[in-house]
Design a protein around this motif. Structure first.
Motif, PDB file in Angstrom:
ATOM      1  N   LEU A   1      -0.353 -12.026  -5.160  1.00 28.05           N
ATOM      2  CA  LEU A   1       1.022 -11.593  -5.424  1.00 28.05           C
ATOM      3  C   LEU A   1       1.614 -10.871  -4.229  1.00 28.05           C
ATOM      4  N   CYS A   2       0.825 -10.068  -3.550  1.00 27.06           N
ATOM      5  CA  CYS A   2       1.329  -9.228  -2.450  1.00 27.06           C
ATOM      6  C   CYS A   2       0.522  -9.485  -1.177  1.00 27.06           C
ATOM      7  N   PRO A   3       0.932 -10.470  -0.362  1.00 25.69           N
ATOM      8  CA  PRO A   3       0.205 -10.733   0.889  1.00 25.69           C
ATOM      9  C   PRO A   3       0.397  -9.639   1.924  1.00 25.69           C
ATOM     10  N   ARG A   4       1.376  -8.764   1.743  1.00 32.80           N
ATOM     11  CA  ARG A   4       1.618  -7.682   2.702  1.00 32.80           C
ATOM     12  C   ARG A   4       1.381  -6.346   2.026  1.00 32.80           C
ATOM     13  N   ILE A   5       0.994  -5.376   2.837  1.00 25.80           N
ATOM     14  CA  ILE A   5       0.703  -4.046   2.294  1.00 25.80           C
ATOM     15  C   ILE A   5       1.313  -2.978   3.200  1.00 25.80           C
ATOM     16  N   LEU A   6       1.870  -1.955   2.554  1.00 26.57           N
ATOM     17  CA  LEU A   6       2.457  -0.824   3.267  1.00 26.57           C
ATOM     18  C   LEU A   6       1.738   0.436   2.821  1.00 26.57           C
ATOM     19  N   HIS A   7       1.102   1.123   3.778  1.00 31.11           N
ATOM     20  CA  HIS A   7       0.380   2.354   3.475  1.00 31.11           C
ATOM     21  C   HIS A   7       1.296   3.546   3.720  1.00 31.11           C
ATOM     22  N   LEU A   8       1.401   4.437   2.721  1.00 29.64           N
ATOM     23  CA  LEU A   8       2.148   5.687   2.880  1.00 29.64           C
ATOM     24  C   LEU A   8       1.176   6.852   2.826  1.00 29.64           C
ATOM     25  N   ARG A   9       1.385   7.808   3.730  1.00 27.86           N
ATOM     26  CA  ARG A   9       0.607   9.039   3.707  1.00 27.86           C
ATOM     27  C   ARG A   9       1.549  10.198   4.018  1.00 27.86           C
ATOM     28  N   ASP A  10       1.650  11.133   3.094  1.00 25.37           N
ATOM     29  CA  ASP A  10       2.514  12.301   3.266  1.00 25.37           C
ATOM     30  C   ASP A  10       3.952  11.907   3.610  1.00 25.37           C
ATOM     31  N   GLY A  11       4.441  10.833   2.995  1.00 25.29           N
ATOM     32  CA  GLY A  11       5.827  10.434   3.158  1.00 25.29           C
ATOM     33  C   GLY A  11       6.114   9.582   4.368  1.00 25.29           C
ATOM     34  N   ALA A  12       5.119   9.216   5.140  1.00 24.23           N
ATOM     35  CA  ALA A  12       5.330   8.412   6.347  1.00 24.23           C
ATOM     36  C   ALA A  12       4.470   7.156   6.278  1.00 24.23           C
ATOM     37  N   VAL A  13       4.915   6.104   6.994  1.00 19.44           N
ATOM     38  CA  VAL A  13       4.164   4.857   7.040  1.00 19.44           C
ATOM     39  C   VAL A  13       2.933   5.051   7.911  1.00 19.44           C
ATOM     40  N   GLU A  14       1.762   4.672   7.369  1.00 19.59           N
ATOM     41  CA  GLU A  14       0.537   4.850   8.142  1.00 19.59           C
ATOM     42  C   GLU A  14       0.351   3.708   9.129  1.00 19.59           C
ATOM     43  N   PRO A  15      -0.021   2.451   8.667  1.00 17.77           N
ATOM     44  CA  PRO A  15       0.163   1.368   9.622  1.00 17.77           C
ATOM     45  C   PRO A  15       1.413   0.598   9.238  1.00 17.77           C
ATOM     46  N   SER A  16       1.880  -0.299  10.102  1.00 18.52           N
ATOM     47  CA  SER A  16       2.989  -1.177   9.754  1.00 18.52           C
ATOM     48  C   SER A  16       2.496  -2.204   8.750  1.00 18.52           C
ATOM     49  N   PRO A  17       3.417  -2.834   7.974  1.00 20.03           N
ATOM     50  CA  PRO A  17       3.000  -3.880   7.040  1.00 20.03           C
ATOM     51  C   PRO A  17       2.231  -4.981   7.749  1.00 20.03           C
ATOM     52  N   THR A  18       1.066  -5.323   7.226  1.00 19.68           N
ATOM     53  CA  THR A  18       0.232  -6.345   7.846  1.00 19.68           C
ATOM     54  C   THR A  18      -0.224  -7.338   6.801  1.00 19.68           C
ATOM     55  N   PRO A  19      -0.458  -8.593   7.186  1.00 18.78           N
ATOM     56  CA  PRO A  19      -0.973  -9.566   6.228  1.00 18.78           C
ATOM     57  C   PRO A  19      -2.330  -9.130   5.710  1.00 18.78           C
ATOM     58  N   VAL A  20      -2.598  -9.451   4.481  1.00 22.30           N
ATOM     59  CA  VAL A  20      -3.850  -9.062   3.842  1.00 22.30           C
ATOM     60  C   VAL A  20      -4.614 -10.315   3.463  1.00 22.30           C
ATOM     61  N   LYS A  21      -5.806 -10.465   3.997  1.00 18.05           N
ATOM     62  CA  LYS A  21      -6.612 -11.638   3.671  1.00 18.05           C
ATOM     63  C   LYS A  21      -7.516 -11.370   2.490  1.00 18.05           C
ATOM     64  N   GLY A  22      -7.819 -10.141   2.226  1.00 18.24           N
ATOM     65  CA  GLY A  22      -8.666  -9.808   1.095  1.00 18.24           C
ATOM     66  C   GLY A  22      -8.707  -8.324   0.903  1.00 18.24           C
ATOM     67  N   MET A  23      -8.146  -7.850  -0.164  1.00 21.43           N
ATOM     68  CA  MET A  23      -8.114  -6.409  -0.422  1.00 21.43           C
ATOM     69  C   MET A  23      -9.400  -6.002  -1.104  1.00 21.43           C
ATOM     70  N   SER A  24      -9.791  -4.768  -0.874  1.00 21.91           N
ATOM     71  CA  SER A  24     -11.014  -4.262  -1.491  1.00 21.91           C
ATOM     72  C   SER A  24     -10.741  -2.907  -2.067  1.00 21.91           C
TER      73      SER A  24
END
Length: 695
Positions: A672-695
């Motif tokens: 459903l979601c090939p891209r992921i956005l990480h938030l930490r303390d209100g800021a983006v941690e890495p930029s959205p990146t393709p996800v081949k397999g989440m764990s």
């Protein structure tokens, strides 16, 4: 051992119970707010009518002493803010709301209100006459004011008549005579009335209270009539003390059917819970997990027997405590330490610091509860439950809204409680890992409210070849977004800082982060519900606030999004078609794995997972361009999680629906979601990146 009767009246309970205190506090604050608005804001006197509703609800649902406590508290608050006018407005709301609530609860009607208001008017009149008899100076001042007003009005009429009479035209002479005529009778009427002032005061008191009471009854009774049709199925009363305690408890063929339901919410169940156990209860949505919690907490079953050595003793020492899925509903104090002991009887000694340390909140006693994360609120709710020294602690889906770190901490806390305290823990959960940590697992059978797992669409393509991922036109553009709550005040709190990303049409984005990282704030900004303090958020090239119809959002707390009393009415209203179109309602429910039979169920009879799917059914039937889901898997069983994710994957691939998911749960979201956005303390941690397999 004897069978308990959880709904038996508690003849010992002369003081207010914690639940009653909470209800009185909330309703008193609402009534006081209405009174202050009515007094302070110009031309807003009609707001005083709104204050009758909270008081009416208290009188309708609770004991008279709860209404009296709320009236006293609300009147003091209103007096401190708005003076005597606010004080009297609250008392008036309490009188009319209380009268209406008691009359409707006892099945009486307008004649009872009429008689009661006449008696109340006479009593008030006697009080007023007695007060004016003793307070001679006040009486003289009041009468002089009335007489001066009457004379002034008469002189105004006479002056107006003289001015008109100056015109030498006979029709105006007749008009002048008509204007002058009431002046002298007005002086005589007021003078005669003041001569017999006790009768005047008595008559005026009866008339004004009679009129106000009948109007208030007419308005408020319609609200209470609607409440009469809503069974208060989740209300729990503290039964009388039966000695001993709630454990061990034995359920024999126990079942429960909600009023007007076609089948049991809890199928016949035989179960024993002994002292010192950690029992996990699992099952599909609608299988009766929350209903079993209600039975263990004191709700009388509609079938079978519940046997325990003493009383349920809900909220009492050595009794039963309950921690719910949404901690906001249980956290009432403004300070952490105050909330732990909130509602405890005077004289009860509680080592607050030790309890906070045990639940992982050491040193946070002076913190404001409004600044706690979801996991911290849940741990605070557990601390409040432990302050009651329960023999039985029931935790209903307490980890579903918490990030993984908070979930692990809560699980360690709950599983360790029977080892550190003479108590048992019943934990309701959907997570296999949590169930495995328990001493034993009770799995409830799936009820008729859920359909079997039937695929309604083809199996989606693998995540690596999703056709629309990043290939469509930009649909969501977040540029330099920052947001601060209570900006410009000492309580200002930054939620987001310089967040930028783009979501293309047909894309799927997972927003992930710990509790308090700003995920929900970002969702509200994308939905156009709040404007960012900094930066801009565009939907299809226009500000999000102007594109609300393009974005559908499912909130984290699904119950707050359900505004209609029945499932079919809610789905039809959210989707924008007639509730009489049963075929479309059935199709919308089937799309999210709910049977057509649930359409006629009341919203309050649904489980948390069912409520979440009803919300999603209405939103999907609207066919939005963008769908934002805040914790869509929380409280949903594993089978229906797979069903919903397949449905959303197919919609995203075949219709170009853009999906943004905010979730702590990753399993199954790869497609459903090939891209992921990480938030930490209100800021983006890495930029959205393709996800081949989440764990």
């Amino acid at each position: 051992m004897t069978a308990t009767r959880p709904n038996a009246p508690d003849t010992r309970a002369r003081s207010l119970r914690p639940a009653e205190i909470a209800q009185a506090a909330v309703m008193a604050a609402l009534t006081a707010a209405c009174a202050v608005i009515a007094v302070v804001v110009p031309f807003a006197q009609g707001a005083s009518l709104l204050g009758m509703v909270p008081m009416g609800l208290l009188a309708y649902r609770y004991r008279l002493r709860v209404l009296i406590a709320a009236a006293f508290a609300g009147a003091i608050i209103a007096f401190l803010v708005a003076g005597l006018g606010g004080f009297m407005t609250v008392l008036n709301s309490a009188y009319i709301g209380g009268l209406t609530g008691v009359v409707k609860r006892r099945g009486r009607g307008a004649p009872t209100v009429l008689v009661s208001s006449v008696i109340a008017g006479l009593l008030f009149g006697v009080f007023a006459v007695g007060a004016l008899t003793m307070l001679t100076r006040l009486r003289s001042l009041l009468f002089d004011t009335i007489e001066a007003n009457a004379k002034g009005t008469a002189r105004f009429l006479e002056g107006t008549a003289d001015f008109i009479a100056k015109a030498d035209w006979w029709p105006l002479q007749r008009v002048a005579d008509v204007v002058r005529w009431p002046a002298e009778p007005l002086r005589d009427l007021v003078a005669g009335a003041l001569t017999y002032w006790p009768l005047l005061i008595m008559g005026y008191s009866v008339m004004i209270i009679l009129v106000v009471s009948m109007i208030g009854y007419w308005v408020l009774s319609r609200v209470l009539e609607r409440l009469r049709g809503i069974p208060d199925v989740h209300k729990l009363d503290t039964p009388p003390d039966g000695g001993a305690g709630p454990l061990p408890v034995a359920l024999r063929d126990v079942s429960f059917r909600y009023p007007k339901a076609e089948h049991d919410a809890l199928a016949p169940l035989t179960l024993d819970i002994n002292v010192g156990e950690h029992v996990a209860v699992t099952g599909a949505n609608g299988s009766g997990k929350t209903t079993l919690m209600l039975v263990l907490a004191g709700r009388e079953p509609t079938g079978g027997t519940v046997t325990r050595p003493g009383a349920v003793a809900l909220g009492e020492a050595g009794g039963t405590s309950v921690v719910l899925q949404h901690p906001e509903s249980q956290v009432l104090g403004t300070r952490v330490a105050d909330d732990v002991v909130w509602g405890l009887p005077p004289g009860r000694h509680v080592d607050v610091d030790a309890l906070l340390t045990e639940v992982g909140l050491a040193g946070m006693g002076d913190r404001d509860t409004g600044g706690l994360s979801g996991g911290e609120l849940q741990r605070l709710a557990v601390a409040g439950a432990l302050a009651r020294d329960p023999a039985l602690l029931i935790a209903d889906e307490v980890t579903s809204m918490v990030d993984q770190a908070g979930r692990d901490a809560l699980l360690d806390l709950l599983s360790g409680l029977p080892k550190r305290h003479p108590m048992s823990v019943v934990q309701i959960t959907h997570y296999a890992g949590e169930a495995e940590a328990a001493d034993r697992v009770v799995s409830l059978s799936e009820s008729l409210d859920n359909t079997a797992m039937v695929d309604v669409a083809a199996v989606p393509t693998p995540a690596g070849s999703v056709a629309h991922s990043g290939s469509g036109a930009p649909i969501i553009e977040v540029v330099g977004v920052g947001h601060e709550y209570s900006s410009g005040t000492p309580w200002a709190k930054s939620a987001l800082r310089d967040v930028s990303f783009t979501v293309h049409e047909g894309d799927g984005l997972l927003i992930h982060g710990g509790n308090g990282s700003g995920k929900s704030t970002l969702a509200w900004i994308m939905a156009g519900l709040i404007a960012p303090s900094e930066g801009r958020c565009l939907i299809a090239g226009k500000p999000a606030a102007e594109q609300r119809g393009e974005v559908a959002v499912a909130f984290q707390a699904a119950r707050l999004q359900l505004l209609r009393p029945r499932v079919d009415l809610e789905v039809a209203s959210a989707a924008g078609f007639s509730p009489n179109d049963s075929a479309r309602v059935t199709a919308a429910l089937a799309a999210v794995g709910l049977d057509a039979a649930i359409a006629r169920r009341r919203i309050d009879q649904l489980s948390g997972g069912q409520m979440r799917r009803v919300v999603l059914a209405g939103l999907l039937a609207r066919k939005p361009r963008v769908l934002i889901l805040d914790e869509p898997l929380a409280g949903v069983d594993a089978a229906n999680q797979r069903h919903l994710l397949r449905l959303l994957e197919d919609l995203r691939r075949e219709t170009g629906l853009t999906v943004v998911v905010i979730s702590h749960d990753f399993v199954g979201l790869e497609g459903l979601c090939p891209r992921i956005l990480h938030l930490r303390d209100g800021a983006v941690e890495p930029s959205p990146t393709p996800v081949k397999g989440m764990s």
